[in-house]
Design an enzyme around this catalytic site. Structure first.
Site, short mmCIF file in Angstrom:
data_model
loop_
_atom_site.label_atom_id
_atom_site.label_comp_id
_atom_site.label_asym_id
_atom_site.label_seq_id
_atom_site.Cartn_x
_atom_site.Cartn_y
_atom_site.Cartn_z
N CYS A 1 -5.47 -18.96 -23.44
CA CYS A 1 -6.11 -17.65 -23.27
C CYS A 1 -7.19 -17.70 -22.20
O CYS A 1 -8.10 -18.52 -22.27
CB CYS A 1 -6.72 -17.20 -24.61
SG CYS A 1 -7.84 -15.80 -24.46
N CYS B 1 -10.89 -17.12 -23.72
CA CYS B 1 -11.54 -18.04 -24.66
C CYS B 1 -12.60 -18.89 -23.93
O CYS B 1 -12.46 -19.18 -22.74
CB CYS B 1 -10.50 -18.95 -25.31
SG CYS B 1 -9.71 -18.21 -26.76
N HIS C 1 -10.98 -16.05 -30.79
CA HIS C 1 -9.76 -15.45 -30.26
C HIS C 1 -9.11 -14.51 -31.29
O HIS C 1 -8.42 -13.56 -30.92
CB HIS C 1 -8.77 -16.57 -29.90
CG HIS C 1 -7.52 -16.11 -29.22
ND1 HIS C 1 -7.50 -15.72 -27.90
CD2 HIS C 1 -6.24 -15.98 -29.68
CE1 HIS C 1 -6.25 -15.36 -27.58
NE2 HIS C 1 -5.48 -15.51 -28.64
N ASN D 1 -9.14 -1.10 -24.49
CA ASN D 1 -7.73 -0.90 -24.79
C ASN D 1 -7.34 -1.95 -25.80
O ASN D 1 -7.46 -3.13 -25.53
CB ASN D 1 -6.85 -1.09 -23.54
CG ASN D 1 -7.09 -0.01 -22.50
OD1 ASN D 1 -7.33 1.15 -22.84
ND2 ASN D 1 -7.02 -0.39 -21.24
N SER E 1 -3.19 -6.76 -22.51
CA SER E 1 -2.36 -7.93 -22.28
C SER E 1 -2.84 -9.16 -23.04
O SER E 1 -2.21 -10.20 -22.98
CB SER E 1 -2.29 -8.22 -20.78
OG SER E 1 -3.57 -8.08 -20.19
N HIS F 1 -7.29 -11.43 -27.44
CA HIS F 1 -8.70 -11.84 -27.54
C HIS F 1 -9.57 -10.58 -27.46
O HIS F 1 -9.43 -9.80 -26.53
CB HIS F 1 -9.04 -12.82 -26.40
CG HIS F 1 -10.35 -13.52 -26.62
ND1 HIS F 1 -10.45 -14.86 -26.84
CD2 HIS F 1 -11.61 -13.04 -26.71
CE1 HIS F 1 -11.71 -15.20 -27.03
NE2 HIS F 1 -12.44 -14.09 -26.96
N HIS G 1 -11.77 -7.82 -26.52
CA HIS G 1 -12.54 -7.54 -25.30
C HIS G 1 -12.41 -6.07 -24.91
O HIS G 1 -11.49 -5.38 -25.31
CB HIS G 1 -12.05 -8.42 -24.14
CG HIS G 1 -10.68 -8.04 -23.64
ND1 HIS G 1 -9.52 -8.32 -24.33
CD2 HIS G 1 -10.29 -7.39 -22.52
CE1 HIS G 1 -8.47 -7.87 -23.65
NE2 HIS G 1 -8.91 -7.29 -22.55
N GLN H 1 -13.68 -3.22 -21.48
CA GLN H 1 -13.90 -3.20 -20.04
C GLN H 1 -14.98 -2.20 -19.68
O GLN H 1 -15.31 -1.31 -20.46
CB GLN H 1 -12.62 -2.77 -19.32
CG GLN H 1 -11.44 -3.69 -19.51
CD GLN H 1 -10.31 -3.37 -18.55
OE1 GLN H 1 -10.52 -3.24 -17.35
NE2 GLN H 1 -9.10 -3.23 -19.08
O1 LIG Z 1 -7.25 -3.53 -16.87
P1 LIG Z 1 -6.01 -4.06 -17.55
O2 LIG Z 1 -6.24 -4.45 -18.97
O3 LIG Z 1 -5.31 -5.10 -16.73
O4 LIG Z 1 -5.00 -2.81 -17.55
C1 LIG Z 1 -4.94 -1.81 -18.54
O5 LIG Z 1 -6.08 -0.95 -18.52
C2 LIG Z 1 -6.32 -0.22 -17.33
C3 LIG Z 1 -7.50 0.71 -17.54
O6 LIG Z 1 -7.29 1.65 -18.56
C4 LIG Z 1 -5.05 0.55 -16.88
O7 LIG Z 1 -5.26 1.08 -15.58
C5 LIG Z 1 -3.81 -0.32 -16.88
O8 LIG Z 1 -2.67 0.48 -16.62
C6 LIG Z 1 -3.67 -1.02 -18.23
O9 LIG Z 1 -2.54 -1.86 -18.22
#
Ligand SMILES: O=P(O)(O)O[C@H]1O[C@H](CO)[C@@H](O)[C@H](O)[C@H]1O
Ligand SMILES: O=P(O)(O)O[C@H]1O[C@H](CO)[C@@H](O)[C@H](O)[C@H]1O
Lengths: 351, 351
Positions: free
Chosen positions: B52, B55, B116, B156, B164, B167, B169, B171
């Site tokens: 990961c 981590c 994790h 997300n 993806s 873990h 997190h 943004q």
């Molecule tokens: O930033 P990541 O996790 O790679 O990507 C994810 O969140 C982003 C922000 O909402 C989006 O634009 C991406 O389509 C989504 O896959």
């Protein structure tokens, strides 16, 4: 400090149809993908599926039998989002925050073909012409109902777009109000028309044809292009060359040209990732509210979710839901890639 | 003809935060589902995953090593949607249809915990308080950068939301412009405040507390509710009781109360379908443009996609993209269902 390069630098673009911006990140297509992959149906479908509720002669959820239809077939959606009942309603003006009103409407399903295994790109032109004539009839019939002011024709294609049955079909939701996106579009079209006495899309199309860089297909009567403000990676729009209000204004030649461009565009889509390309598509045209709408210009949107391959889509999630739509490839690049796709369906060449 | 029953009849509701309508079809939850099912990760995760990139101690895509962090950890996104470069740009006013401008911004990733295998509902309150303090610090630091006028904090969660990596997190995307959705919200908040000298959400919250029917959780300082105009089946919003502008206005008590309601809400979410409940969430608060924003009232949105079970989501597709958002269960019913969920996480009770 460097000069702005629209092909390289992050930027925002403005969509004059709905007055919203989109964030474009040209460099971002390079990031590695470790997220969810879509599953795709790969088995060949039979021409007729005895368990399909859309195939000719089969029974639907409500117990009714489909006729043995030979071209297209329309029926009322058994699980409609709206109902035809007239509802008595008095608006409670005290409710500043709890504003609601009943909505009357009709939902129909349009089977495109009796063949369970065909989709638009694989159908013959006259079969597609027949779908267009069915849309014309539905737009007229539904639009003539007194309380129906808007007829939304659309298609959800593929499991990733919530489509529960591969049998080729679309839907029509007709209702008393203008839906939110249509109202926004109408406001933009109207203010442009009032100022210029031409439709916004007439002038936009001229500008696009002049540069050519976002054009995917052009024929005598229609153009398919990736809009300058597209949000989905391979989003396109088909625009009529004449400033037509609605699908019922088509000449016989335009019906044929529209069928042709629909087939060509969906062939390019399928060829892009050698898959039955998922999308939601739909027609935006004049409301059926009985008023003149010189501002309206017939167009069809295609919103396909795929980004990198048949199994990796673009997720419109956190930032997109809370902030604004964001794309990872420029519309110019997408148009170029679509233009380069062969005009013959990959399945027919592989035989 | 029958009288309008908001619990039974199809209707539209108005969202005063962004001035848009949503179509509500209370009866439609009954339709059978034959469409796509989501796959869910069911294997137990290790506390530490050597593969990961989030981590502690592990190597990221750019070759840098994560520190051996013990609470939360923030780093610049290696594949940011925006860049910090200053771009020279002169607007070309001839371009009516091709309106674009460069956007400067910074993207960061916030690891919520070194573990994790933990998510918000499974973390201790002090761990969540620590995330809140990290958000405060980032809002301040990023907001202080001259060209940053807006700081979008979001998460997300789950593969279905494009995440993806399991873990825990979130943004942060900080940028020079107000994103589209935030600008819409600001316009609504401002016109309400200018008229009433109170924030829109202050008065909305009072009205909601009075009826109680959409409240999910209430504590001394925050309320979690299903908004009257929610579009996602189990969408919620956390609103601060005080008309706070921004997360940095929290008292220590409010930090604790916010951590508590975050934990309680996400526990109820997980319990709903006995799964790690996917969603996108994010905070809407005052921009960092250096101006006074008395109209802004701190709130956090949760947009979860699931509708019927851990594997069946609501598809916002054809009609929703072309027309308007549509929901199949009333917000009142959703709030009732969420309220009824246990306050103890299903994983800890099953042990
Ligand atoms: O930033 P990541 O996790 O790679 O990507 C994810 O969140 C982003 C922000 O909402 C989006 O634009 C991406 O389509 C989504 O896959
Ligand atoms: O009408 P269907 O095919 O049952 O359902 C599909 O399309 C509808 C209209 O876009 C959406 O509301 C549903 O979420 C989607 O699953």
């Amino acid at each position: 400090m460097k000069n702005f390069d629209i092909n390289e630098d992050p930027h925002r673009r403005f969509n004059p149809l709905i007055n919203e911006w989109v964030l474009v990140s040209p460099h971002r297509a390079k990031r590695p993908w470790q997220g969810q992959n879509e599953t795709i149906a790969t088995e060949a479908l039979p021409k007729y599926d005895p368990t399909c509720y859309l195939c000719p002669g089969n029974v639907r959820a409500n117990g009714l039998n489909n006729p043995n239809y030979e071209s297209s077939f329309v029926f009322e959606n058994d699980f409609a989002a709206m109902k035809q009942d007239e509802i008595i309603f008095e608006e409670d003006i005290k409710h500043t925050f709890f504003k609601a009103k009943p909505e009357q409407g009709i939902s129909r399903v349009v089977c495109f073909s009796p063949r369970h295994d065909l989709t638009l790109p694989e159908m013959e032109i006259d079969g597609i012409e027949n779908i267009i004539r069915t849309w014309q009839k539905e737009y007229t019939d539904l639009g003539n109902i007194k309380y129906i002011n808007h007829v939304q024709i659309f298609e959800n294609k593929g499991g990733v777009m919530g489509c529960s049955n591969p049998h080729p079909h679309g839907q029509i939701w007709a209702q008393s109000s203008l839906p939110t996106q249509v109202e926004k579009t109408q406001n933009s079209l109207k203010s442009y028309f009032d100022k210029n006495n031409r439709t916004l899309l007439e002038d936009y199309l001229q500008a696009e044809l002049k540069t050519g860089e976002r054009i995917v297909i052009e024929n005598d009567h229609f153009v398919a292009l990736v809009p300058f403000w597209a949000i989905w990676p391979y989003e396109t729009m088909i625009i009529s060359k004449r400033a037509l209000n609605k699908i019922t204004d088509f000449t016989a030649e335009e019906v044929n040209a529209f069928a042709t461009i629909l087939k060509q565009l969906t062939i390019k889509y399928d060829n892009l990732f050698s898959t039955s390309f998922p999308y939601s598509s739909g027609i935006h045209q004049a409301p059926t509210d009985g008023l003149e709408h010189p501002e309206w210009h017939f167009h069809m949107h295609f919103y396909p979710p795929l980004l990198r391959s048949a199994t990796v889509k673009k997720f419109m999630v956190g930032y997109e839901m809370l902030g604004e739509s964001q794309r990872d490839i420029t519309p110019e690049k997408s148009a170029e890639i679509l233009r380069q796709q062969a005009d013959v369906h990959y399945k027919s060449t592989s035989k």
